[in-house]
Write an enzyme that holds these catalytic residues in place. Structure first.
Site, mmCIF file in Angstrom:
data_model
loop_
_atom_site.group_PDB
_atom_site.id
_atom_site.type_symbol
_atom_site.label_atom_id
_atom_site.label_comp_id
_atom_site.label_asym_id
_atom_site.label_seq_id
_atom_site.Cartn_x
_atom_site.Cartn_y
_atom_site.Cartn_z
ATOM 1 N N LYS A 37 2.985 -29.518 5.913
ATOM 2 C CA LYS A 37 2.707 -28.321 6.710
ATOM 3 C C LYS A 37 3.943 -27.852 7.463
ATOM 4 O O LYS A 37 4.554 -28.605 8.203
ATOM 5 C CB LYS A 37 1.590 -28.604 7.720
ATOM 6 N N HIS B 166 22.296 -36.408 20.924
ATOM 7 C CA HIS B 166 21.553 -36.059 19.710
ATOM 8 C C HIS B 166 22.255 -34.924 18.967
ATOM 9 O O HIS B 166 23.157 -34.276 19.491
ATOM 10 C CB HIS B 166 20.123 -35.636 20.048
ATOM 11 N N LYS C 205 18.352 -30.462 17.986
ATOM 12 C CA LYS C 205 17.268 -30.971 18.829
ATOM 13 C C LYS C 205 16.947 -29.953 19.903
ATOM 14 O O LYS C 205 17.836 -29.493 20.624
ATOM 15 C CB LYS C 205 17.664 -32.313 19.454
#
Length: 233
Positions: free
Chosen positions: A30, A130, A134
């Site tokens: 999905k 990160h 993100k």
């Protein structure tokens, strides 16, 4: 096991590889606005986006499909998800990080916080790094680390980019291309520094932990954490 992947980005694709290698079938992939029949799945794994997570989780619980969520940035609705799960007698796990190594790191962080709680010469600080895609900052993992310290010390809050004080834990968030996730906790004094650090080399650890959690939650009822899955802490 038939798995629905709610969110088919980089994490979703990594989870797919590991799930298939462990003999599972992906029956739903999905993206954000796709209409799906969640009842086709035995379990759902949600790594979507903050705006979609609560809707995805609610849809699973309302259709009696156990759901594992690793999406961060939606936790204003976490208590609602827990209440719905309890009302419907569903099965739900949320974790800010599914990596086995990170969950061990969480427990080390709590133990260190207990040991440092009365040592006033040390100031605590945290940093998370990160990849640039993100969406939330600080990371859910960094927030979990901060909460672990708050539970076991006199600290009251965490603050993004703040200066350490008697009550707050400062968290620096950096975004650098192609960094899966690095988290560091420091205790600094005039004479020395104590540091604990977790560095993810790739996304496989996060994906494997999510699949392990999905395998574990089948035929269970309730709201759980990775501590339950891994039997740690």
């Amino acid at each position: 096991m038939k798995i629905a992947l709610l969110g088919y980005g980089r994490m979703g694709k990594e989870i797919e590889k590991i799930a298939i290698s462990r003999g599972h079938e992906i029956v739903i992939r999905k993206d954000v606005d796709d209409t799906i029949d969640i009842s086709l799945a035995d379990v759902a794994i949600d790594f979507s986006i903050p705006d979609a997570a609560f809707k995805n989780i609610s849809n699973c619980i309302n259709n009696n499909v156990p759901v594992i969520s690793g999406t961060t940035g939606w936790l204003d609705n976490y208590k609602d998800a827990v209440a719905l799960c309890e009302e419907k007698k569903g099965a739900f796990i949320y974790a800010s990080n599914y990596s086995v190594g990170v969950n061990i790191f969480f427990e080390l962080n709590k133990q260190l916080a207990k040991m440092m709680a009365t040592l006033e010469d040390y100031n605590i600080s945290m940093e998370e790094i990160h990849h640039t895609k993100k969406l939330d900052a600080p990371s859910g993992t960094a927030i979990t680390l901060a909460e672990g310290v708050i539970e076991n010390s006199s600290k009251k809050n965490w603050e993004l980019g703040a200066i350490s004080s008697e009550e707050n834990i400062p968290i620096v968030a950096k975004r650098i291309p192609d960094v899966p996730g690095t988290h560091t906790v420091w205790y600094n004094s005039e004479v020395d520094t104590i540091e604990i650090k977790h560095t993810a080399h790739n996304r496989k650890g996060f994906a494997l932990g999510a699949v392990i959690a999905a395998e574990w939650i089948l035929d269970k009822t309730g709201v759980f954490t990775m501590k339950d899955v891994l039997n740690i802490g």
